[in-house]
Motif scaffolding. Structure first.
Motif, PDB file in Angstrom:
ATOM      1  N   LEU A  30       6.542  89.314 137.134  1.00  0.00           N
ATOM      2  CA  LEU A  30       7.382  88.203 137.574  1.00  0.00           C
ATOM      3  C   LEU A  30       8.803  88.477 137.119  1.00  0.00           C
ATOM      4  CD1 LEU A  30       7.444  85.390 138.893  1.00  0.00           C
ATOM      5  CD2 LEU A  30       7.126  84.444 136.618  1.00  0.00           C
ATOM      6  N   LYS A  31       9.723  88.480 138.041  1.00  0.00           N
ATOM      7  CA  LYS A  31      11.138  88.698 137.742  1.00  0.00           C
ATOM      8  C   LYS A  31      11.895  87.473 138.225  1.00  0.00           C
ATOM      9  CE  LYS A  31      13.102  92.876 137.813  1.00  0.00           C
ATOM     10  NZ  LYS A  31      13.686  94.107 138.364  1.00  0.00           N
ATOM     11  N   ILE A  32      12.624  86.842 137.319  1.00  0.00           N
ATOM     12  CA  ILE A  32      13.343  85.619 137.652  1.00  0.00           C
ATOM     13  C   ILE A  32      14.815  85.816 137.368  1.00  0.00           C
ATOM     14  CG2 ILE A  32      13.618  83.197 137.066  1.00  0.00           C
ATOM     15  CD1 ILE A  32      10.688  83.120 136.426  1.00  0.00           C
ATOM     16  N   TYR A  33      15.634  85.343 138.289  1.00  0.00           N
ATOM     17  CA  TYR A  33      17.080  85.427 138.142  1.00  0.00           C
ATOM     18  C   TYR A  33      17.654  84.022 138.052  1.00  0.00           C
ATOM     19  CZ  TYR A  33      16.396  90.188 139.759  1.00  0.00           C
ATOM     20  OH  TYR A  33      15.970  91.476 139.873  1.00  0.00           O
ATOM     21  N   ALA A  34      18.597  83.833 137.170  1.00  0.00           N
ATOM     22  CA  ALA A  34      19.297  82.548 137.089  1.00  0.00           C
ATOM     23  C   ALA A  34      20.305  82.471 138.226  1.00  0.00           C
ATOM     24  CB  ALA A  34      20.005  82.431 135.752  1.00  0.00           C
ATOM     25  N   ARG A  35      20.520  81.275 138.721  1.00  0.00           N
ATOM     26  CA  ARG A  35      21.546  81.093 139.740  1.00  0.00           C
ATOM     27  C   ARG A  35      22.907  81.303 139.109  1.00  0.00           C
ATOM     28  NH1 ARG A  35      20.220  75.560 142.927  1.00  0.00           N
ATOM     29  NH2 ARG A  35      18.112  76.085 143.567  1.00  0.00           N
ATOM     30  N   ARG A  36      23.811  81.829 139.885  1.00  0.00           N
ATOM     31  CA  ARG A  36      25.186  81.931 139.398  1.00  0.00           C
ATOM     32  C   ARG A  36      25.800  80.552 139.445  1.00  0.00           C
ATOM     33  NH1 ARG A  36      28.307  87.338 140.848  1.00  0.00           N
ATOM     34  NH2 ARG A  36      26.891  88.645 139.700  1.00  0.00           N
ATOM     35  N   SER A  37      26.410  80.165 138.364  1.00  0.00           N
ATOM     36  CA  SER A  37      27.021  78.837 138.355  1.00  0.00           C
ATOM     37  C   SER A  37      28.442  78.908 138.884  1.00  0.00           C
ATOM     38  CB  SER A  37      27.011  78.258 136.949  1.00  0.00           C
ATOM     39  OG  SER A  37      27.816  79.050 136.105  1.00  0.00           O
ATOM     40  N   ASN A  38      28.797  77.897 139.612  1.00  0.00           N
ATOM     41  CA  ASN A  38      30.150  77.767 140.130  1.00  0.00           C
ATOM     42  C   ASN A  38      30.819  76.662 139.318  1.00  0.00           C
ATOM     43  OD1 ASN A  38      32.486  77.225 141.525  1.00  0.00           O
ATOM     44  ND2 ASN A  38      31.521  77.194 143.540  1.00  0.00           N
ATOM     45  N   PRO A  39      31.821  76.981 138.508  1.00  0.00           N
ATOM     46  CA  PRO A  39      32.433  75.958 137.657  1.00  0.00           C
ATOM     47  C   PRO A  39      33.095  74.826 138.444  1.00  0.00           C
ATOM     48  CG  PRO A  39      33.666  78.014 137.538  1.00  0.00           C
ATOM     49  CD  PRO A  39      32.441  78.278 138.370  1.00  0.00           C
ATOM     50  N   ASN A  40      33.375  75.039 139.712  1.00  0.00           N
ATOM     51  CA  ASN A  40      34.010  73.999 140.525  1.00  0.00           C
ATOM     52  C   ASN A  40      33.006  73.075 141.208  1.00  0.00           C
ATOM     53  OD1 ASN A  40      36.572  75.052 139.938  1.00  0.00           O
ATOM     54  ND2 ASN A  40      36.342  76.570 141.556  1.00  0.00           N
ATOM     55  N   LYS A  41      31.714  73.391 141.115  1.00  0.00           N
ATOM     56  CA  LYS A  41      30.683  72.594 141.769  1.00  0.00           C
ATOM     57  C   LYS A  41      29.807  71.921 140.710  1.00  0.00           C
ATOM     58  CE  LYS A  41      26.731  72.962 144.812  1.00  0.00           C
ATOM     59  NZ  LYS A  41      25.702  73.847 145.272  1.00  0.00           N
ATOM     60  N   PRO A  42      29.612  70.601 140.796  1.00  0.00           N
ATOM     61  CA  PRO A  42      28.754  69.926 139.817  1.00  0.00           C
ATOM     62  C   PRO A  42      27.289  70.333 139.994  1.00  0.00           C
ATOM     63  CG  PRO A  42      29.495  68.385 141.486  1.00  0.00           C
ATOM     64  CD  PRO A  42      30.198  69.697 141.751  1.00  0.00           C
ATOM     65  N   SER A  43      26.518  70.214 138.946  1.00  0.00           N
ATOM     66  CA  SER A  43      25.110  70.583 138.957  1.00  0.00           C
ATOM     67  C   SER A  43      24.299  69.615 139.810  1.00  0.00           C
ATOM     68  CB  SER A  43      24.572  70.577 137.530  1.00  0.00           C
ATOM     69  OG  SER A  43      23.185  70.699 137.536  1.00  0.00           O
ATOM     70  N   ASN A  44      23.227  70.120 140.436  1.00  0.00           N
ATOM     71  CA  ASN A  44      22.293  69.283 141.187  1.00  0.00           C
ATOM     72  C   ASN A  44      21.193  68.715 140.299  1.00  0.00           C
ATOM     73  OD1 ASN A  44      23.544  69.681 143.623  1.00  0.00           O
ATOM     74  ND2 ASN A  44      22.230  71.377 144.219  1.00  0.00           N
ATOM     75  N   MET A  45      21.097  69.173 139.043  1.00  0.00           N
ATOM     76  CA  MET A  45      19.974  68.795 138.189  1.00  0.00           C
ATOM     77  C   MET A  45      19.862  67.276 138.043  1.00  0.00           C
ATOM     78  SD  MET A  45      17.360  69.599 136.488  1.00  0.00           S
ATOM     79  CE  MET A  45      17.306  71.217 135.817  1.00  0.00           C
TER      80      MET A  45
END
Length: 59
Positions: free
Chosen positions: A33-48
């Motif tokens: 299993l290989k998992i990659y974190a999403r690249r965060s965009n500092p200008n876009k608020p989180s969807n969490m």
């Protein structure tokens, strides 16, 4: 965050709280299993926070 791999679902946990379940596309045994974190965009608020407010209640 913890990802629990079950026979037919992935469960995503934050500590003891289950925050999401996702169906598996294939039910063959997982050997790697290989998992990659999403690249965060500092200008876009989180969807969490939106996802936690709008998810269906757990059964």
């Amino acid at each position: 965050m913890t990802v629990v791999i079950e026979d037919t679902y992935f469960r995503i946990l934050n500590g003891e709280e289950e925050i999401a379940t996702r169906p598996r596309k294939h039910t063959v045994p997982i050997t790697k299993l290989k998992i990659y974190a999403r690249r965060s965009n500092p200008n876009k608020p989180s969807n969490m926070s939106w996802n936690l407010r709008h998810r269906p209640p757990l059964a």
